[in-house]
Write a protein that holds these residues in place. Structure first.
Motif, PDB file in Angstrom:
ATOM      1  N   LEU A   1       0.818  -1.212   0.000  1.00 57.63           N
ATOM      2  CA  LEU A   1       0.000   0.000   0.000  1.00 57.63           C
ATOM      3  C   LEU A   1       0.856   1.268   0.000  1.00 57.63           C
ATOM      4  O   LEU A   1       0.407   2.325  -0.471  1.00 57.63           O
ATOM      5  CB  LEU A   1      -0.925   0.009   1.225  1.00 57.63           C
ATOM      6  CG  LEU A   1      -2.102  -0.964   1.188  1.00 57.63           C
ATOM      7  CD1 LEU A   1      -2.848  -0.961   2.511  1.00 57.63           C
ATOM      8  CD2 LEU A   1      -3.052  -0.609   0.048  1.00 57.63           C
ATOM      9  N   MET A   2       2.053   1.174   0.500  1.00 62.52           N
ATOM     10  CA  MET A   2       2.931   2.346   0.548  1.00 62.52           C
ATOM     11  C   MET A   2       3.814   2.466  -0.699  1.00 62.52           C
ATOM     12  O   MET A   2       4.612   3.389  -0.817  1.00 62.52           O
ATOM     13  CB  MET A   2       3.802   2.281   1.810  1.00 62.52           C
ATOM     14  CG  MET A   2       2.988   2.333   3.090  1.00 62.52           C
ATOM     15  SD  MET A   2       3.976   2.425   4.604  1.00 62.52           S
ATOM     16  CE  MET A   2       4.536   4.123   4.566  1.00 62.52           C
ATOM     17  N   ASP A   3       3.652   1.541  -1.629  1.00 61.75           N
ATOM     18  CA  ASP A   3       4.414   1.560  -2.877  1.00 61.75           C
ATOM     19  C   ASP A   3       3.789   2.573  -3.840  1.00 61.75           C
ATOM     20  O   ASP A   3       2.672   2.373  -4.319  1.00 61.75           O
ATOM     21  CB  ASP A   3       4.406   0.169  -3.501  1.00 61.75           C
ATOM     22  CG  ASP A   3       5.273   0.083  -4.757  1.00 61.75           C
ATOM     23  OD1 ASP A   3       5.821   1.130  -5.178  1.00 61.75           O
ATOM     24  OD2 ASP A   3       5.395  -1.021  -5.319  1.00 61.75           O
TER      25      ASP A   3
ATOM     26  N   GLN B   1      -9.484   6.158  -0.466  1.00 62.49           N
ATOM     27  CA  GLN B   1     -10.895   6.557  -0.494  1.00 62.49           C
ATOM     28  C   GLN B   1     -11.665   5.985   0.695  1.00 62.49           C
ATOM     29  O   GLN B   1     -12.555   6.656   1.233  1.00 62.49           O
ATOM     30  CB  GLN B   1     -11.543   6.096  -1.802  1.00 62.49           C
ATOM     31  CG  GLN B   1     -11.172   6.964  -2.993  1.00 62.49           C
ATOM     32  CD  GLN B   1     -11.981   6.597  -4.225  1.00 62.49           C
ATOM     33  OE1 GLN B   1     -11.769   5.554  -4.821  1.00 62.49           O
ATOM     34  NE2 GLN B   1     -12.910   7.450  -4.585  1.00 62.49           N
ATOM     35  N   THR B   2     -11.328   4.759   1.107  1.00 58.28           N
ATOM     36  CA  THR B   2     -12.010   4.213   2.285  1.00 58.28           C
ATOM     37  C   THR B   2     -11.675   5.028   3.528  1.00 58.28           C
ATOM     38  O   THR B   2     -12.506   5.156   4.436  1.00 58.28           O
ATOM     39  CB  THR B   2     -11.626   2.739   2.525  1.00 58.28           C
ATOM     40  OG1 THR B   2     -10.244   2.649   2.875  1.00 58.28           O
ATOM     41  CG2 THR B   2     -11.907   1.881   1.308  1.00 58.28           C
ATOM     42  N   CYS B   3     -10.466   5.578   3.575  1.00 61.33           N
ATOM     43  CA  CYS B   3     -10.031   6.353   4.737  1.00 61.33           C
ATOM     44  C   CYS B   3     -10.580   7.778   4.740  1.00 61.33           C
ATOM     45  O   CYS B   3     -10.658   8.415   5.796  1.00 61.33           O
ATOM     46  CB  CYS B   3      -8.503   6.420   4.789  1.00 61.33           C
ATOM     47  SG  CYS B   3      -7.675   4.843   5.074  1.00 61.33           S
ATOM     48  N   THR B   4     -10.927   8.301   3.575  1.00 63.91           N
ATOM     49  CA  THR B   4     -11.330   9.703   3.486  1.00 63.91           C
ATOM     50  C   THR B   4     -12.789   9.913   3.097  1.00 63.91           C
ATOM     51  O   THR B   4     -13.317  11.009   3.283  1.00 63.91           O
ATOM     52  CB  THR B   4     -10.457  10.448   2.465  1.00 63.91           C
ATOM     53  OG1 THR B   4     -10.576   9.792   1.181  1.00 63.91           O
ATOM     54  CG2 THR B   4      -8.995  10.453   2.891  1.00 63.91           C
TER      55      THR B   4
ATOM     56  N   GLN C   1      -8.470  -2.734  10.294  1.00 67.44           N
ATOM     57  CA  GLN C   1      -8.609  -2.127   8.970  1.00 67.44           C
ATOM     58  C   GLN C   1      -8.355  -0.627   9.020  1.00 67.44           C
ATOM     59  O   GLN C   1      -7.647  -0.071   8.175  1.00 67.44           O
ATOM     60  CB  GLN C   1     -10.027  -2.390   8.437  1.00 67.44           C
ATOM     61  CG  GLN C   1     -10.357  -3.848   8.214  1.00 67.44           C
ATOM     62  CD  GLN C   1      -9.870  -4.364   6.867  1.00 67.44           C
ATOM     63  OE1 GLN C   1      -8.947  -3.839   6.274  1.00 67.44           O
ATOM     64  NE2 GLN C   1     -10.516  -5.408   6.384  1.00 67.44           N
ATOM     65  N   THR C   2      -8.936   0.029  10.010  1.00 70.57           N
ATOM     66  CA  THR C   2      -8.820   1.483  10.062  1.00 70.57           C
ATOM     67  C   THR C   2      -7.429   1.956  10.500  1.00 70.57           C
ATOM     68  O   THR C   2      -7.036   3.080  10.207  1.00 70.57           O
ATOM     69  CB  THR C   2      -9.886   2.076  11.002  1.00 70.57           C
ATOM     70  OG1 THR C   2      -9.752   1.489  12.303  1.00 70.57           O
ATOM     71  CG2 THR C   2     -11.285   1.800  10.468  1.00 70.57           C
ATOM     72  N   LYS C   3      -6.687   1.089  11.186  1.00 70.99           N
ATOM     73  CA  LYS C   3      -5.320   1.445  11.569  1.00 70.99           C
ATOM     74  C   LYS C   3      -4.431   1.678  10.351  1.00 70.99           C
ATOM     75  O   LYS C   3      -3.435   2.404  10.419  1.00 70.99           O
ATOM     76  CB  LYS C   3      -4.713   0.353  12.449  1.00 70.99           C
ATOM     77  CG  LYS C   3      -5.093   0.463  13.929  1.00 70.99           C
ATOM     78  CD  LYS C   3      -4.363  -0.585  14.752  1.00 70.99           C
ATOM     79  CE  LYS C   3      -4.669  -0.420  16.235  1.00 70.99           C
ATOM     80  NZ  LYS C   3      -3.968  -1.451  17.050  1.00 70.99           N
ATOM     81  N   LEU C   4      -4.802   1.056   9.222  1.00 67.95           N
ATOM     82  CA  LEU C   4      -4.038   1.256   7.983  1.00 67.95           C
ATOM     83  C   LEU C   4      -4.066   2.711   7.549  1.00 67.95           C
ATOM     84  O   LEU C   4      -3.116   3.196   6.937  1.00 67.95           O
ATOM     85  CB  LEU C   4      -4.613   0.368   6.869  1.00 67.95           C
ATOM     86  CG  LEU C   4      -4.318  -1.122   6.956  1.00 67.95           C
ATOM     87  CD1 LEU C   4      -5.092  -1.858   5.872  1.00 67.95           C
ATOM     88  CD2 LEU C   4      -2.822  -1.383   6.821  1.00 67.95           C
TER      89      LEU C   4
ATOM     90  N   PHE D   1      -1.313   6.538   5.403  1.00 67.47           N
ATOM     91  CA  PHE D   1      -1.590   7.895   4.936  1.00 67.47           C
ATOM     92  C   PHE D   1      -1.480   8.967   6.017  1.00 67.47           C
ATOM     93  O   PHE D   1      -1.611  10.159   5.719  1.00 67.47           O
ATOM     94  CB  PHE D   1      -2.998   7.965   4.328  1.00 67.47           C
ATOM     95  CG  PHE D   1      -3.205   7.015   3.186  1.00 67.47           C
ATOM     96  CD1 PHE D   1      -2.572   7.215   1.970  1.00 67.47           C
ATOM     97  CD2 PHE D   1      -4.028   5.911   3.334  1.00 67.47           C
ATOM     98  CE1 PHE D   1      -2.764   6.344   0.907  1.00 67.47           C
ATOM     99  CE2 PHE D   1      -4.228   5.021   2.285  1.00 67.47           C
ATOM    100  CZ  PHE D   1      -3.584   5.242   1.068  1.00 67.47           C
ATOM    101  N   GLY D   2      -1.268   8.573   7.265  1.00 64.55           N
ATOM    102  CA  GLY D   2      -1.209   9.557   8.335  1.00 64.55           C
ATOM    103  C   GLY D   2      -2.566  10.144   8.664  1.00 64.55           C
ATOM    104  O   GLY D   2      -2.661  11.258   9.196  1.00 64.55           O
ATOM    105  N   ILE D   3      -3.632   9.404   8.361  1.00 66.74           N
ATOM    106  CA  ILE D   3      -4.992   9.861   8.626  1.00 66.74           C
ATOM    107  C   ILE D   3      -5.506   9.167   9.884  1.00 66.74           C
ATOM    108  O   ILE D   3      -5.561   7.939   9.943  1.00 66.74           O
ATOM    109  CB  ILE D   3      -5.921   9.543   7.441  1.00 66.74           C
ATOM    110  CG1 ILE D   3      -5.443  10.281   6.189  1.00 66.74           C
ATOM    111  CG2 ILE D   3      -7.367   9.897   7.762  1.00 66.74           C
ATOM    112  CD1 ILE D   3      -6.198   9.888   4.930  1.00 66.74           C
TER     113      ILE D   3
END
Length: 225
Positions: free
Chosen positions: A66-68, A84-87, A111-114, A119-121
């Motif tokens: 995911l960080m690639d 998009q799931t995070c925001t 899941q949300t810890k990702l 992304f630092g969100i």
């Protein structure tokens, strides 16, 4: 995941075929080993399409992928979708219910810890972000104009879409026996009748909107003259 989402729409196996492998009877093995052997067989079928020596499904590998941000990454859409799931969306698949047959490690918190790690969100900001999205777009009761909501009866994502006309403006097309995005694929001889009919319905809607828009433009031009 691909099978359940797309079924017969161009993936390796359909739901029926996958379940056939998982539930097939075997007289050669002990009863308690049958389920495991079926899983091994299914894994071998999928592995035959890949050049990887093994399938790394670790959490660390997931985060690394995911960080690639390189252009050559093979996992082209996962980072964008996760953002998009995070925001905006949420839409997490979890397995916290005792009846869930998959790993109990698939929790909402995991899941949300990702969001924070990749992304630092802050995961605590998600409820407000999701509430804003539903408020802005109308949730399952959107007040939209010239928007067509198309869903397949075999698509798990239909639960998050508009499947019934909730207002005079909402337009829905429900394709009973197709899966995810089937209407957007090219036509095939094996297409269900319901899919062919739906494509024609979609075309009719768009053609009508284009004629209406053209007429409105002509009327506006006439008023200016």
């Amino acid at each position: 995941m691909g099978t359940v989402q797309y079924n017969e729409e161009g993936v390796l196996m359909s739901i029926k075929e996958l379940c056939g492998v998982m539930t097939g009877e075997s007289e050669e093995e002990e009863a308690e080993m049958e389920a495991y052997n079926h899983l091994v067989k299914l894994s071998q079928i999928y592995r035959s399409t890949s050049q990887e020596q093994c399938l790394d499904i670790s959490h660390e590998k997931t985060v690394k992928d995911l960080m690639d941000t390189s252009l050559k990454t093979r996992r082209r859409a996962e980072r964008q979708w996760t953002y998009q799931t995070c925001t905006e969306f949420g839409f997490y698949q979890t397995c916290e219910d005792t009846a869930c047959p998959f790993s109990g490690m698939l929790t909402l918190q995991a899941q949300t810890k990702l969001c924070a790690r990749v992304f630092g969100i802050s995961q605590h900001s998600l409820p407000a972000r999701i509430a804003f999205t539903n408020s802005y777009y109308g949730g399952d009761n959107p007040h939209t104009h010239r928007v067509l909501y198309v869903n397949g009866g075999v698509d798990p994502w239909k639960e998050l879409s508009v499947v019934q006309d909730s207002s005079e403006e909402a337009q829905t097309v429900f394709i009973k026996d197709t899966a995810h995005c089937a209407d957007m694929s090219r036509e095939r001889l094996t297409d269900h009748h319901s899919l062919r009919k739906a494509r024609q319905e979609i075309e009719n809607h768009v053609a009508c909107w284009l004629r209406t828009a053209a007429q409105e433009k002509m009327n506006n031009r006439g008023e200016l003259l």
